[in-house]
Design a protein around this motif. Structure first.
Motif, mmCIF file in Angstrom:
data_model
loop_
_atom_site.group_PDB
_atom_site.id
_atom_site.type_symbol
_atom_site.label_atom_id
_atom_site.label_comp_id
_atom_site.label_asym_id
_atom_site.label_seq_id
_atom_site.Cartn_x
_atom_site.Cartn_y
_atom_site.Cartn_z
ATOM 1 N N THR A 152 0.831 -1.206 0.000
ATOM 2 C CA THR A 152 0.000 0.000 0.000
ATOM 3 C C THR A 152 0.863 1.254 0.000
ATOM 4 N N ARG A 153 1.931 1.202 0.790
ATOM 5 C CA ARG A 153 2.806 2.389 0.842
ATOM 6 C C ARG A 153 3.523 2.609 -0.482
ATOM 7 N N LYS A 154 3.980 1.531 -1.093
ATOM 8 C CA LYS A 154 4.661 1.664 -2.403
ATOM 9 C C LYS A 154 3.679 2.177 -3.453
ATOM 10 N N LYS A 155 2.485 1.639 -3.409
ATOM 11 C CA LYS A 155 1.464 2.063 -4.379
ATOM 12 C C LYS A 155 1.158 3.543 -4.200
ATOM 13 N N SER A 156 1.070 3.955 -2.965
ATOM 14 C CA SER A 156 0.794 5.360 -2.692
ATOM 15 C C SER A 156 1.934 6.242 -3.174
ATOM 16 N N TYR A 157 3.172 5.768 -3.004
ATOM 17 C CA TYR A 157 4.336 6.537 -3.462
ATOM 18 C C TYR A 157 4.267 6.791 -4.966
ATOM 19 N N TYR A 158 3.772 5.785 -5.697
ATOM 20 C CA TYR A 158 3.759 5.920 -7.154
ATOM 21 C C TYR A 158 2.528 6.686 -7.646
ATOM 22 N N THR A 159 1.366 6.499 -6.965
ATOM 23 C CA THR A 159 0.118 6.984 -7.565
ATOM 24 C C THR A 159 -0.509 8.182 -6.850
ATOM 25 N N GLN A 160 0.097 8.661 -5.797
ATOM 26 C CA GLN A 160 -0.499 9.768 -5.056
ATOM 27 C C GLN A 160 -0.695 10.970 -5.956
ATOM 28 N N LYS A 161 -1.839 11.631 -5.756
ATOM 29 C CA LYS A 161 -2.201 12.715 -6.654
ATOM 30 C C LYS A 161 -1.201 13.866 -6.528
ATOM 31 N N ASN A 162 -0.750 14.351 -7.664
ATOM 32 C CA ASN A 162 0.137 15.508 -7.779
ATOM 33 C C ASN A 162 1.569 15.275 -7.313
ATOM 34 N N THR A 163 1.772 14.339 -6.373
ATOM 35 C CA THR A 163 3.150 14.143 -5.879
ATOM 36 C C THR A 163 3.687 12.746 -6.149
#
Lengths: 272, 130
Positions: free
Chosen positions: A72-83
């Motif tokens: 989940t953390r890796k996915k968030s690192y790649y797909t987080q909006k704008n950053t």
């Protein structure tokens, strides 16, 4: 009919057979090394972006080997909006956008022609060698192949020798050229040896990312990043150890929770 | 050559190590290493090429002709393949890209055959024609 036994002049061995073999080996090595030296380097920036995309696709395909929290953390690192790293405004694309110059969608003809030029040079060299050998070394026998050929091969393998009674196993220079050309393919690999691990890795990367004519098209990084981001957003986590207890226990795995008086508590290995 | 099957980390704890064909199948998962696989393929091909050349030299010097030469090559090629299979402990699928022993034994036969014919012709001519 007893086989013909013709003894050839040692000068043919010293000045034709062995030198031809040596010439063929050296020209083959020259061609191989020249093609390695003249291979144009692939654009590094495109390769960096493509290998970055390989990391995200590995997360999608093999994410089950890490914990849910990590995934989940890796996915968030790649797909987080704008950053996120895969976002247009993210750190990766913004740092590369100034370096990668847009080519306007036009394919690079130099890259496309590279493979064709390699084949063309091989064909041209072969034709020149064939004509030169049949011109300079015609009119006499070179070697004897240790097996009988049919009469149909006579005009081709005994070119320049007009002897109808001569056995077809005695051949001229052109057939020796063909024999050497086909026979040296395996030998070249032994002589040249294996490429270094770094070269092998670059070949593997280039092959996996598409080579030859495919590289002529410019890499549309923004589009690729966007589609990869969308695929990663919808990817679900599935652990590889999911269902491992069922696999381990096999038939002993309890089928379902039994209730009521008929339940045999001894069958329930997990207690209640 | 290295076996790339990743074995269960819990194997061997509390008892003697079990064989891979135990009833609790699913322990251990094969991991494909491309570099090792490429190296294995290269080594196999090189071994066969060397033996093809050597067989050609031997048959040329011995003066083998016609069918005997081809049978010698075929027998030698299969023999080399069998020796490689013994080295792989007859586990062809783990060490190479071939799925069956027959396809493994007959692989590279054309390339090695051309090298064999070249050296067979060369040494036969050198020994018996000049």
């Amino acid at each position: 009919m007893s086989p013909q036994n013709i003894y050839l002049s040692p000068s043919i061995r010293d000045w034709v057979v062995l030198p031809l073999l040596l010439i063929m080996i050296l020209t083959g090595l020259l061609r191989t090394l020249t093609s390695q030296l003249l291979r144009s380097p692939k654009p590094l920036k495109d390769l960096k972006l493509k290998t970055f995309l390989q990391r995200t696709s590995r997360l999608r395909s093999a994410g089950g080997f890490i914990s849910r929290d990590r995934f989940t953390r890796k996915k968030s690192y790649y797909t987080q909006k704008n950053t996120g790293a895969l976002q247009k405004e993210g750190p990766v694309l913004s740092s590369f956008s100034s370096e990668v110059k847009p080519t306007g969608g036009m394919p690079n003809p130099a890259t496309a022609m590279e493979g064709m030029m390699g084949n063309a040079s091989f064909m041209i060299q072969n034709m020149i060698m064939m004509n030169a050998i049949s011109h300079f070394f015609s009119g006499y026998i070179l070697v004897r192949v240790p097996f009988q050929l049919t009469e149909g091969f006579k005009p081709m393998f005994q070119k320049g020798i007009d002897l109808p009674t001569l056995s077809t196993s005695y051949v001229s220079s052109l057939s020796w050229y063909f024999l050497v050309m086909f026979g040296l393919r395996g030998v070249f690999r032994l002589i040249v040896g294996d490429p270094s691990p770094e070269t092998l890795q670059s070949y593997a990367i280039q092959q996996s990312l598409g080579s030859g004519f495919a590289n002529a098209q410019p890499f549309k990084h923004e589009q690729a990043f966007k589609s990869e981001c969308e695929m990663l957003e919808i990817a679900k986590y599935r652990s590889v150890i999911e269902g491992s207890e069922r696999e381990l226990l096999g038939d002993m795995y309890p089928k379902g929770k039994r209730r009521g008086k008929k339940a045999n508590r001894k069958d329930d290995i997990f207690g209640e | 050559m290295m076996n790339q099957a990743a074995m269960d980390p819990m194997q061997g704890i509390g008892g003697p190590p079990t064989s891979s064909s135990s009833s609790t199948s699913g322990i251990g998962r094969a991991i494909f290493n491309q570099q090792i696989s490429h190296k294995n393929t290269t080594n196999l091909s090189d071994a066969r090429t060397y033996m093809g050349i050597l067989l050609g030299v031997v048959s040329g010097i011995c003066g083998l002709r016609d069918l005997r030469g081809f049978v010698f090559f075929f027998g030698g090629h299969v023999g080399v393949g069998a020796a490689l299979m013994v080295k792989m402990e007859f586990d062809v699928k783990s060490y190479s890209a071939f799925q069956s022993a027959t396809s493994f034994l007959l692989s590279d036969i054309q390339k090695c055959g051309m090298g064999y014919m070249l050296f067979w012709t060369l040494f036969y001519s050198l020994c018996y024609c000049f």
